[in-house]
Design an enzyme around this catalytic site. Structure first.
Site, PDB file in Angstrom:
ATOM      1  N   GLU A  42       0.840  -1.204   0.000  1.00  0.00           N
ATOM      2  CA  GLU A  42       0.000   0.000   0.000  1.00  0.00           C
ATOM      3  C   GLU A  42       0.872   1.249   0.000  1.00  0.00           C
ATOM      4  O   GLU A  42       1.792   1.367   0.807  1.00  0.00           O
ATOM      5  CB  GLU A  42      -0.882  -0.014   1.251  1.00  0.00           C
ATOM      6  CG  GLU A  42      -1.530   1.310   1.592  1.00  0.00           C
ATOM      7  CD  GLU A  42      -2.054   1.349   3.026  1.00  0.00           C
ATOM      8  OE1 GLU A  42      -2.130   2.466   3.594  1.00  0.00           O
ATOM      9  OE2 GLU A  42      -2.372   0.285   3.592  1.00  0.00           O
ATOM     10  N   LYS A 131     -10.337  -2.353   8.620  1.00  0.00           N
ATOM     11  CA  LYS A 131      -9.048  -1.949   9.178  1.00  0.00           C
ATOM     12  C   LYS A 131      -9.291  -1.340  10.558  1.00  0.00           C
ATOM     13  O   LYS A 131      -9.880  -0.264  10.669  1.00  0.00           O
ATOM     14  CB  LYS A 131      -8.397  -0.930   8.235  1.00  0.00           C
ATOM     15  CG  LYS A 131      -7.234  -0.142   8.797  1.00  0.00           C
ATOM     16  CD  LYS A 131      -6.779   0.878   7.772  1.00  0.00           C
ATOM     17  CE  LYS A 131      -5.831   1.909   8.356  1.00  0.00           C
ATOM     18  NZ  LYS A 131      -5.373   2.868   7.331  1.00  0.00           N
TER      19      LYS A 131
END
Length: 211
Positions: A42, A131
């Site tokens: 990411e 998350k």
């Protein structure tokens, strides 16, 4: 590549968060991660020229990895991630519009949550993975409690303060995976150092996962 395919093939459930990555570092740092066994990468959008870095990573490693963006705060940013070749959208918050756009574009999405209300908002918008952020300040007890109320197939990923030393604790508490930032990469780190840290994370995951 999409997360389901990677995880089903046995890839470690570890997201490498490359906050501050510069495009000129991207290919070498990505190679260090891939060589160590990391398959989910990411690039937060508050990094310098993030879409260029995502494009570089996607072209070099997209066939074997899930490459994408973090700190995605608007639907328009989702479009830019897709245009750069990214397949993963991660956010610090639960914005139904961002989730919807990611799903429309066929991207994996992982919105950020702290509370049951945020978790169920994200799930009702179509998210399948959540998350938990910031994980370190919430603690493993918080993750356990949240895991007791969300559906069993809603994966909770711990992000924020995670590292090789505590990865096992998060997984034992029910985390489906972790995202690791500063303990893995900081701008200017040599690829060899990133590789060393990545190997330690993968080794910790293998111990926690067991035989």
């Amino acid at each position: 590549m999409h997360l389901d395919a990677l995880l089903n093939a046995g890839a470690p459930p570890i997201v490498a968060i490359l906050r501050g990555l510069a495009p000129q570092e991207a290919e070498a740092v990505g190679g260090a991660l891939v060589g160590a066994g990391i398959r989910i990468i990411e690039v937060p959008l508050n990094s310098p020229e993030p879409f260029q870095s995502i494009s570089i990573l996607a072209k070099a490693y997209g066939e074997a990895c899930a490459i994408g963006a973090g700190t995605v705060l608007a639907p328009q940013a989702v479009d830019a991630v897709a245009a750069a070749g990214g397949r993963l959208v991660v956010a610090p918050n639960a914005d139904p519009a961002v989730i919807a756009r990611a799903l429309e574009r066929g991207l994996d999405v992982m919105p950020g949550v702290m509370t049951p209300s945020e978790a169920f908002l994200a799930l009702s918008a179509g998210a399948r993975r959540l998350k938990l952020f910031p994980a370190a300040s919430l603690g493993v007890a918080h993750l356990k409690a949240l895991g007791d109320v969300v559906p069993e197939d809603a994966g909770l990923w711990a992000v924020g303060g995670t590292n090789a030393g505590n990865l096992g604790e998060w997984l034992a508490a029910g985390a489906a995976g972790v995202g690791v930032g500063g303990a893995l990469f900081r701008p200017g780190d040599a690829p060899s150092l990133v590789a060393e840290r990545a190997r330690a994370l993968v080794a910790a995951w293998k111990i926690a996962a067991g035989p």
